[in-house]
Design an enzyme around this catalytic site. Sequence first.
Site, PDB file in Angstrom:
ATOM      1  N   CYS A 282       0.849  -1.203   0.000  1.00 58.88           N
ATOM      2  CA  CYS A 282       0.000   0.000   0.000  1.00 58.88           C
ATOM      3  C   CYS A 282       0.884   1.251   0.000  1.00 58.88           C
ATOM      4  O   CYS A 282       0.671   2.176  -0.795  1.00 58.88           O
ATOM      5  CB  CYS A 282      -0.919  -0.028   1.223  1.00 58.88           C
ATOM      6  N   CYS A 283       1.898   1.284   0.860  1.00 61.94           N
ATOM      7  CA  CYS A 283       2.804   2.444   0.885  1.00 61.94           C
ATOM      8  C   CYS A 283       3.555   2.578  -0.434  1.00 61.94           C
ATOM      9  O   CYS A 283       3.833   3.692  -0.887  1.00 61.94           O
ATOM     10  CB  CYS A 283       3.819   2.303   2.027  1.00 61.94           C
TER      11      CYS A 283
ATOM     12  N   CYS B 275      -1.189   8.395   7.426  1.00 61.18           N
ATOM     13  CA  CYS B 275      -2.541   8.097   6.947  1.00 61.18           C
ATOM     14  C   CYS B 275      -3.431   7.674   8.121  1.00 61.18           C
ATOM     15  O   CYS B 275      -2.953   7.065   9.092  1.00 61.18           O
ATOM     16  CB  CYS B 275      -2.492   6.960   5.945  1.00 61.18           C
TER      17      CYS B 275
ATOM     18  N   CYS C  85      -3.378   4.049   9.618  1.00 59.94           N
ATOM     19  CA  CYS C  85      -2.089   3.544  10.129  1.00 59.94           C
ATOM     20  C   CYS C  85      -1.467   4.455  11.173  1.00 59.94           C
ATOM     21  O   CYS C  85      -0.270   4.354  11.445  1.00 59.94           O
ATOM     22  CB  CYS C  85      -1.113   3.373   8.967  1.00 59.94           C
TER      23      CYS C  85
ATOM     24  N   CYS D  46       7.460   4.115   5.781  1.00 59.26           N
ATOM     25  CA  CYS D  46       6.583   3.895   4.628  1.00 59.26           C
ATOM     26  C   CYS D  46       7.390   3.450   3.419  1.00 59.26           C
ATOM     27  O   CYS D  46       6.844   2.920   2.465  1.00 59.26           O
ATOM     28  CB  CYS D  46       5.804   5.164   4.295  1.00 59.26           C
TER      29      CYS D  46
HETATM   30 FE1  SF4 Z   1      -1.369   2.737   2.970  1.00 62.23          FE
HETATM   31 FE2  SF4 Z   1      -1.061   3.019   5.612  1.00 62.23          FE
HETATM   32 FE3  SF4 Z   1       1.013   3.332   3.942  1.00 62.23          FE
HETATM   33 FE4  SF4 Z   1      -0.956   5.141   4.043  1.00 62.23          FE
HETATM   34  S1  SF4 Z   1       0.514   4.645   5.679  1.00 62.23           S
HETATM   35  S2  SF4 Z   1      -0.011   4.363   2.210  1.00 62.23           S
HETATM   36  S3  SF4 Z   1      -2.753   3.790   4.355  1.00 62.23           S
HETATM   37  S4  SF4 Z   1      -0.144   1.430   4.367  1.00 62.23           S
END
Ligand code: SF4
Length: 253
Positions: free
Chosen positions: A132-133, A215, A218, A241
């Site tokens: 996701c990051c 985010c 998280c 991240c």
């Molecule tokens: Fe995704 Fe969490 Fe990374 Fe944001 S901090 S990009 S929601 S995994």
Amino acid sequence: MLKRMGATEDAARRSLGAARGPEDIAERAAQIEALPAEDVLRWAYEEFGERLCLSCSWQKQSSVLVHMVSELGLDVDIVELDTHLFFKETYETRERLVERYGLTLIVPDVLTIAEQHKREGPNLWETNPDRCCHIRKVEPLLEALAPYDAWVSGIRREQSPSRAAARKVERSDRYGVWKVQPLADWTEKDVWRYIMGNEIPYNPLHDAGYRSIGCMPCTRPTRPDEEERAGRWAGSDKLECGIHVEAKAEGDR
Ligand code: SF4
């Protein structure tokens, strides 16, 4: 108000001048390390000019750097890494800083949340936060940094063990830029002293116990006895991240 420069720092700044190439910058890293944040920014602007950018995620370090760049009169591009998953307070902070400093933001493309759900499955931040990051932060940053030779960010050594070795200038082969980190030796107290002393708008979540803000899914508030970034990906062993990690990952361009 700018920090006062000591005699050693003054001498270091005067002796820098323009670099002759990448090796020259690397050789100057020790001298740059001795400079206060304002002079690191001045040096970077003289060295890289319009090929220098500043990335913002609207935490307290962004407030410091946006103000400092403005005070110094440096025309530096501001890149916003908006994951679409920031807190509403973060977006409001962005608007206050944009209005006060007249910022024009460069915002790289990122998949919508709906597109990500469709392509990668729902709530990827729960099932694979590294992926996701990578999609929401690393890939947009790779795209955003392509036109630049140097990238200013607000990371500080004190924030976490994973940042303890950060230098004020260092080469990133992953992104193909020089990383400029003027606040590398600042403490959290230094940051607050600067923000309060200059009455700079800042993210109000910091007042609610969020010492580090990312985010929504998280990030949780941090207790005073915890590390500053303990509220990020809490309960997992993930510390970063990935945008400040030098190792290339699958999917890097
Ligand atoms: Fe995704 Fe969490 Fe990374 Fe944001 S901090 S990009 S929601 S995994």
